[in-house]
Design a protein around this motif. Structure first.
Motif, PDB file in Angstrom:
ATOM      1  N   GLU A  86       0.828  -1.205   0.000  1.00  0.00           N
ATOM      2  CA  GLU A  86       0.000   0.000   0.000  1.00  0.00           C
ATOM      3  C   GLU A  86       0.862   1.255   0.000  1.00  0.00           C
ATOM      4  OE1 GLU A  86      -3.738   2.014   2.469  1.00  0.00           O
ATOM      5  OE2 GLU A  86      -2.777   0.195   3.205  1.00  0.00           O
ATOM      6  N   ASP A  87       1.875   1.266   0.849  1.00  0.00           N
ATOM      7  CA  ASP A  87       2.769   2.425   0.921  1.00  0.00           C
ATOM      8  C   ASP A  87       3.537   2.599  -0.383  1.00  0.00           C
ATOM      9  OD1 ASP A  87       4.237   4.523   2.599  1.00  0.00           O
ATOM     10  OD2 ASP A  87       5.896   3.271   1.930  1.00  0.00           O
ATOM     11  N   ALA A  89       2.687   1.576  -3.420  1.00  0.00           N
ATOM     12  CA  ALA A  89       1.777   2.011  -4.481  1.00  0.00           C
ATOM     13  C   ALA A  89       1.441   3.491  -4.337  1.00  0.00           C
ATOM     14  CB  ALA A  89       0.510   1.174  -4.460  1.00  0.00           C
ATOM     15  N   ASN A  90       1.163   3.922  -3.109  1.00  0.00           N
ATOM     16  CA  ASN A  90       0.886   5.342  -2.879  1.00  0.00           C
ATOM     17  C   ASN A  90       2.066   6.203  -3.301  1.00  0.00           C
ATOM     18  OD1 ASN A  90      -1.750   6.014  -1.737  1.00  0.00           O
ATOM     19  ND2 ASN A  90      -1.208   4.655  -0.055  1.00  0.00           N
ATOM     20  N   ARG A 237      -5.023   7.603  -8.376  1.00  0.00           N
ATOM     21  CA  ARG A 237      -4.123   7.027  -7.372  1.00  0.00           C
ATOM     22  C   ARG A 237      -4.907   6.238  -6.335  1.00  0.00           C
ATOM     23  NH1 ARG A 237      -2.975   7.509  -2.463  1.00  0.00           N
ATOM     24  NH2 ARG A 237      -4.346   9.322  -2.231  1.00  0.00           N
ATOM     25  N   ARG A 238      -5.992   6.807  -5.850  1.00  0.00           N
ATOM     26  CA  ARG A 238      -6.788   6.116  -4.833  1.00  0.00           C
ATOM     27  C   ARG A 238      -7.349   4.803  -5.367  1.00  0.00           C
ATOM     28  NH1 ARG A 238      -8.342  11.563  -3.003  1.00  0.00           N
ATOM     29  NH2 ARG A 238     -10.038  11.609  -4.532  1.00  0.00           N
ATOM     30  N   VAL A 241      -4.474   2.159  -5.725  1.00  0.00           N
ATOM     31  CA  VAL A 241      -4.033   1.575  -4.446  1.00  0.00           C
ATOM     32  C   VAL A 241      -5.069   0.576  -3.930  1.00  0.00           C
ATOM     33  CG1 VAL A 241      -3.490   2.079  -2.037  1.00  0.00           C
ATOM     34  CG2 VAL A 241      -2.590   3.553  -3.855  1.00  0.00           C
ATOM     35  N   THR A 242      -6.337   0.908  -4.048  1.00  0.00           N
ATOM     36  CA  THR A 242      -7.391  -0.007  -3.610  1.00  0.00           C
ATOM     37  C   THR A 242      -7.334  -1.312  -4.395  1.00  0.00           C
ATOM     38  OG1 THR A 242      -8.860   1.799  -2.965  1.00  0.00           O
ATOM     39  CG2 THR A 242      -9.888  -0.334  -3.397  1.00  0.00           C
TER      40      THR A 242
END
Length: 261
Positions: A86-87, A89-90, A237-238, A241-242
């Motif tokens: 997650e980190d 990808a963000n 981006r959101r 990441v999801t």
């Protein structure tokens, strides 16, 4: 350690900076991995763009790439191996978004010199540029439906405004390859020249545009509103990441990398 090339501080050396007269050429230099996008490369590219954007001696910028490919988007192996996906990808998509906004909004025209393949989020480097010179063999393919990722790099935030929403949806859902001829016909590319002439032609265009009235060029670039662009990319981006955290994406990455478990 930080290095400095043509006055630009670089963290990783994955972007080479060359200056000739009033034109700065930024070359993606990760050919062994097809210039796939990792945070270190994006950090260098963003820093280089901001530096040449603030350099009064530079009037125009060329974005090129070393090796056989222009760029194959996010490095799937790096995503798969990330300790904190997650980190990672963000960070990666966030840096890509910042880079696209910088390309679109620095007060210098940017000409992309594209040879070889462009896949995934690397399309954003073309979408953020003012002009795109492509080789006949160059192509653009999304790959998201194959790997199990959500589109990033402006595939949904920018591309539909250029080629249309239905055409974009068809390309994404069917994982269609956009040829150089299609890119030219659809308004993604400015012109097509032989592969060996791509960088030279881009630098020629950059010199010609850069030698024009700088105020007019700057005003034209500033007419693009950064707010809506940044917000639309943030939505991507959101969503990315999801999606990258789902079992579907894990399975897609394993299949793409040939990993059997």
């Amino acid at each position: 350690p930080e290095e400095t090339t043509a006055g630009v501080a670089r963290v990783s050396g994955l972007v080479e900076v060359r200056r000739s007269g009033t034109v700065a050429t930024l070359t993606l230099n990760r050919p062994g991995r097809h210039n796939s996008l990792v945070p270190e490369l994006l950090e260098d590219l963003l820093a280089s763009l901001l530096a040449v954007g603030n350099d009064d001696q530079v009037r125009a910028v060329v974005l090129a790439a070393a090796g056989r490919s222009f760029s194959t988007g996010g490095d799937v192996r790096a995503f798969y191996d990330a300790d904190d996906l997650e980190d990672y990808a963000n960070q990666t998509v966030g840096l890509l978004n910042d880079t696209i906004v910088a390309l679109a909004t620095i007060d210098k025209p940017v000409i992309a010199a594209v040879h070889g393949i462009v896949t995934g989020g690397s399309l954003g480097l073309l979408l953020g540029s003012d002009m795109v010179v492509m080789a006949p063999e160059a192509s653009i393919t999304p790959w998201y439906s194959v790997v199990g990722y959500a589109p990033d790099g402006g595939w949904t935030a920018i591309l539909p405004e250029i080629i249309g929403a239905k055409r974009t949806a068809s390309v994404l859902k069917r994982n269609t390859t956009i040829s150089a001829d299609d890119a030219l016909a659809w308004g993604l590319a400015t012109e097509i020249v032989p592969a060996g002439e791509v960088v030279g032609r881009a630098e020629q265009l950059a010199s010609a545009v850069g030698d024009g009235p700088s105020g007019a060029v700057t005003t034209a670039k500033r007419s693009l509103s950064t707010g809506p662009l940044a917000e639309a990319l943030e939505e991507e981006r959101r969503a990315f990441v999801t999606q990258v955290l789902t079992p579907e994406a894990q399975e897609g990455m394993r299949a793409f990398l040939g990993i059997t478990e």
